[in-house]
Design a protein around this motif. Sequence first.
Motif, mmCIF file in Angstrom:
data_model
loop_
_atom_site.group_PDB
_atom_site.id
_atom_site.type_symbol
_atom_site.label_atom_id
_atom_site.label_comp_id
_atom_site.label_asym_id
_atom_site.label_seq_id
_atom_site.Cartn_x
_atom_site.Cartn_y
_atom_site.Cartn_z
ATOM 1 N N ALA A 71 -5.840 3.320 55.782
ATOM 2 C CA ALA A 71 -5.955 3.552 54.343
ATOM 3 C C ALA A 71 -7.103 2.730 53.748
ATOM 4 O O ALA A 71 -7.838 3.207 52.885
ATOM 5 N N ARG A 72 -7.267 1.502 54.245
ATOM 6 C CA ARG A 72 -8.357 0.650 53.758
ATOM 7 C C ARG A 72 -9.720 1.299 53.998
ATOM 8 O O ARG A 72 -10.611 1.222 53.157
ATOM 9 N N THR A 73 -9.894 1.908 55.186
ATOM 10 C CA THR A 73 -11.197 2.518 55.459
ATOM 11 C C THR A 73 -11.470 3.688 54.522
ATOM 12 O O THR A 73 -12.612 4.041 54.289
ATOM 13 N N TYR A 74 -10.415 4.291 53.981
ATOM 14 C CA TYR A 74 -10.626 5.338 52.976
ATOM 15 C C TYR A 74 -10.831 4.730 51.586
ATOM 16 O O TYR A 74 -10.947 5.443 50.607
ATOM 17 N N GLY A 75 -10.804 3.397 51.531
ATOM 18 C CA GLY A 75 -11.037 2.734 50.252
ATOM 19 C C GLY A 75 -9.798 2.648 49.375
ATOM 20 O O GLY A 75 -9.916 2.523 48.162
ATOM 21 N N ALA A 76 -8.613 2.698 49.986
ATOM 22 C CA ALA A 76 -7.384 2.678 49.192
ATOM 23 C C ALA A 76 -7.188 1.339 48.493
ATOM 24 O O ALA A 76 -7.511 0.290 49.042
ATOM 25 N N SER A 77 -6.665 1.383 47.270
ATOM 26 C CA SER A 77 -6.353 0.158 46.545
ATOM 27 C C SER A 77 -5.015 -0.387 47.031
ATOM 28 O O SER A 77 -4.269 0.312 47.722
ATOM 29 N N GLN A 96 -2.232 1.821 45.880
ATOM 30 C CA GLN A 96 -2.147 3.084 46.638
ATOM 31 C C GLN A 96 -1.490 2.852 47.994
ATOM 32 O O GLN A 96 -0.674 3.665 48.440
#
Lengths: 255, 264
Positions: free
Chosen positions: B167-173, B176
């Motif tokens: 999720a982090r690599t998709y830029g998730a906050s 989120q």
Amino acid sequence: MQVAALKPDTKQVKIEVKNLTKRFGDLLVLNRINFHVAQGEFLAIVGPTGCGKTTFLNCLSKLIPTSEGNIFIDGEVADPKRHNISFVFQEPTCLPWRTVRQNVAYGMQIKGFPAAKINERVDFMLDLVGLTETQSLYPNQVSASMVQRITVARAFAVDPDLLLMDEPYGQLDVKLRYYLEDELVKLWQTLKSTVIFVTHNIEEAVYVAERILVLSNKPTNIKAEVNVDLPRPRSLIDPDFVAIRKHVTELIRWW
Amino acid sequence: MAYEEVKVKKPLSLILLPILSVLTFFVVWELMVQLDVVPKTMLAAPTQVGSLFVTKLSDPNPDGATIFIHAWVSAQEAFIGYLLALGIGLPLGLFMGWFGVVRGIARPLFELIRPIPPIAWIPLTIFWFGIGLGGKVFIIWLGGVVPCVINAFVGVRMTNPTLIQMARTYGASDWQIFKTLCVPSALPMVFGALQIALACCWTNLVGAELLAADQGLGYLITMGRRLALPDLVVLGMVSVGLAGAAIGVLIDYVERRLLAGIRR
């Protein structure tokens, strides 16, 4: 289909890695790595076991901070919140409580794509990877290869500036691997994403990539660069293919 | 053919043994009282308890209410306390699992208060709430909130770290990730909490009513002691046990239905 060798100097530079260095305390893992990737290029990275491939990818995806140097996308410092970076992990990362369809949509939902666009794009991706019929099943109801196709579809769906793949097919058997590698090349040719594909399987690297970076042992640096200027679909027994594969194998074996 | 025979035949002895053991228990109990091995002032025979139960269905004497009213009062208290425990404990545990700030603030306090048995709060709650509904709900809530917090917390901590990286690599906050990964990952543990918390609530209910009540099953037991009526005490105990078992079966049923929908 003939694909010409895409040298960085003849195409627009998309990704630029400058002076990438990573230390864990005193241990120097990545030592001043410099390279660039052209827009729409398919780059493979191979290296000996334990050469820091995972650390390298984690730095590229900004999961961990670099000690020195950085990675630039379109001239800006890479940032997962601003750039579309996708990462396909070696282990399956499907969300077990979401259906196949909802899993493919996940990346786009995180990025805040409008619902209509997500729907349209998911339909397109599901069709491309052949998951349309299984879209309402849950990941534990489909086969292992399908699970990896879900994550690949999810990664391509956000139209990534940079798609990082960490041995995505490492845990699958040979036959499925060949099949999924063909599918990956087809996806890349259709969507024209910029891909960095890390693997320890040299044959796989030569099969899918346009250019191969060979890493050295720790502290890791780029030992050599090999252009793979072969027509597609490639044949594993083509003498040129075998020559390149042997050349890369030698590069990894001797230092 | 070798794999076809999976018919598990339960030996007759395994079916009979539980029935026999329960029967023996009641017969020995009955005989001990009837033959005066134990004085009648100290223990009531099962038959006495049974007949008292039938009487208490309609007769409010000597403790002021029929058994149904006692059970109803207790159930009300237990469920209000239980729902409040879920409503506060689960979100708190979930937030503590993911957000460092919440963990930093709430964890030390929680660890300080957790080891105090809810029953130790009874004197204070009598000062604060008197012997009405409020005090008992507070005690029951204290008992139920602890497993809710712990289970939700542990559930969130068990989120697969690779999913978080993904999720982090998709830029998730952070929010989120909490909403789309941590909460669904914690659900099985949260369902566990529903059951554990209800058991805790029910146990604490009796404790609360022993000391501060004028109605309820725990109060029935206290009255039995004050009036020196062992049959009333045992009736109260049996009612608590039966009601608890019934609630357990109910929760089990609800949980199985809900988890079937989650299809993990």
